[in-house]
Design an enzyme around this catalytic site. Structure first.
Site, short mmCIF file in Angstrom:
data_model
loop_
_atom_site.label_atom_id
_atom_site.label_comp_id
_atom_site.label_asym_id
_atom_site.label_seq_id
_atom_site.Cartn_x
_atom_site.Cartn_y
_atom_site.Cartn_z
N CYS A 1 1.90 7.67 5.16
CA CYS A 1 2.64 9.00 4.29
C CYS A 1 1.38 8.07 2.94
O CYS A 1 0.94 9.39 2.13
CB CYS A 1 4.59 8.25 3.89
SG CYS A 1 5.21 8.91 5.41
N ILE B 1 -4.71 -10.62 -2.93
CA ILE B 1 -4.65 -12.03 -3.92
C ILE B 1 -5.48 -12.88 -3.82
O ILE B 1 -5.92 -13.63 -4.40
CB ILE B 1 -3.32 -12.00 -3.96
CG1 ILE B 1 -2.51 -13.06 -4.96
CG2 ILE B 1 -2.76 -12.61 -2.85
CD1 ILE B 1 -1.57 -13.65 -5.26
#
Length: 303
Positions: free
Chosen positions: A142, A201
């Site tokens: 979604c 990261i």
């Protein structure tokens, strides 16, 4: 030229009437069951938002708050319950590989988030359909789908180019590589022709479509690049870091950049509007619209 701020409600309104109209014509209303098995405040807010907006569209929603130790069994029961049209699990549950197991446990015929291994395989191989006759589209996650719809709405997609190549020539950064949003989003954009810097990261990967591959899907290449090397090159910068402490430095942004944030907190500094041509501060309401569309599609496949 002043920055244009585009709100999610504006984009979502393109789908609202269509969804309500389709639902109103159904004798039986599609029903979504949401499972909340964590203490994540943002997951709870998303659940509350889901309930409100699904009800406004005439769709049924039931939130089941369960201990995470019971979640597998609860999913299995919902898989076999004919009254349940769709299943949504609010992640993270464990925040590790066990979440992937839960995603694969959801029956693909009820997986409104498109996270099951069946849909993952379709997404990453750039196969849009479930059947050879191309009558049933695969379910896409979604939030990634919402970002794609936002980019289309604001004109990033070039429909003058061939289908499947509408992002050719665009360089895009996605700052998030979660298996739920960031990675599938980068794959969708690369499969539509963009060069995508997937920023995590630990590292930066480049996602690009391999024109010579037998299946015309993207490849991922590891790099030693840093954000300061790639952000200034990007026409579009998309952020999804779920912590308020993170801010994308405005000084790195290319003048005229399109800036889109899908995190539950604001990842861009206020000064982003001094540099960006278009700024989208959130995509939440579009995500809910995509959830509604996915639920309707699964309901129609079931019937």
């Amino acid at each position: 030229m002043p920055c244009k701020v585009v709100l999610a409600a504006e984009v979502a309104s393109n789908y609202t009437a269509e969804i309500k109209s389709e639902v109103s014509q159904k004798a039986t209303k599609p029903k979504l069951v949401g499972f909340l098995a964590n203490d994540d405040i943002y997951a709870e807010k998303y659940a509350q938002s889901s309930s409100k907006h699904l009800a406004e569209a005439g769709l049924a929603f039931e939130l089941r708050q369960v201990p995470r130790e019971s979640l597998e069994n609860e999913i299995r029961m919902a898989n076999t319950d004919d009254s349940v049209s769709g299943i949504l699990v609010y992640y993270p549950v464990y925040g590790d590989d066990r979440d992937q197991k839960l995603q694969d446990l959801v029956d693909p015929t009820k997986d409104v988030e498109g996270l099951n291994v069946v849909y993952n395989g379709k997404l990453y191989s750039n196969d849009r359909f479930l059947d050879d006759g191309k009558t049933r589209k695969a379910i896409l996650p979604c939030t990634p789908l919402a970002v794609v719809k936002v980019l289309d709405h604001i004109g990033v997609y070039n429909h003058g180019l061939p289908y499947g190549d509408h992002l050719r020539g665009k360089t895009i950064a996605v700052v998030n590589r979660s298996e739920v949003v960031g990675r599938p989003l980068a794959a969708l954009l690369a499969n539509d022709g963009a060069k995508v810097y997937s920023i995590d990261i630990n590292d930066i990967q480049i996602y690009e479509r391999d024109q010579k591959a037998s299946i015309n899907s993207h490849t991922a290449t590891m790099t030693e690049l840093k954000p300061e090397d790639v952000i200034p090159l990007c026409d579009v910068v998309i952020t999804g870091v779920p912590t308020a402490a993170y801010k994308m430095p405005t000084s790195l942004l290319k003048p005229g950049v399109v800036a889109v944030n899908f995190a539950s907190v604001r990842n861009f500094e206020p000064e982003v509007k001094d540099v960006a041509s278009i700024y989208v501060p959130s995509v939440g309401k579009v995500t809910v619209s995509m959830l509604q569309r996915n639920l309707l599609r699964l309901f129609n496949y079931q019937h």
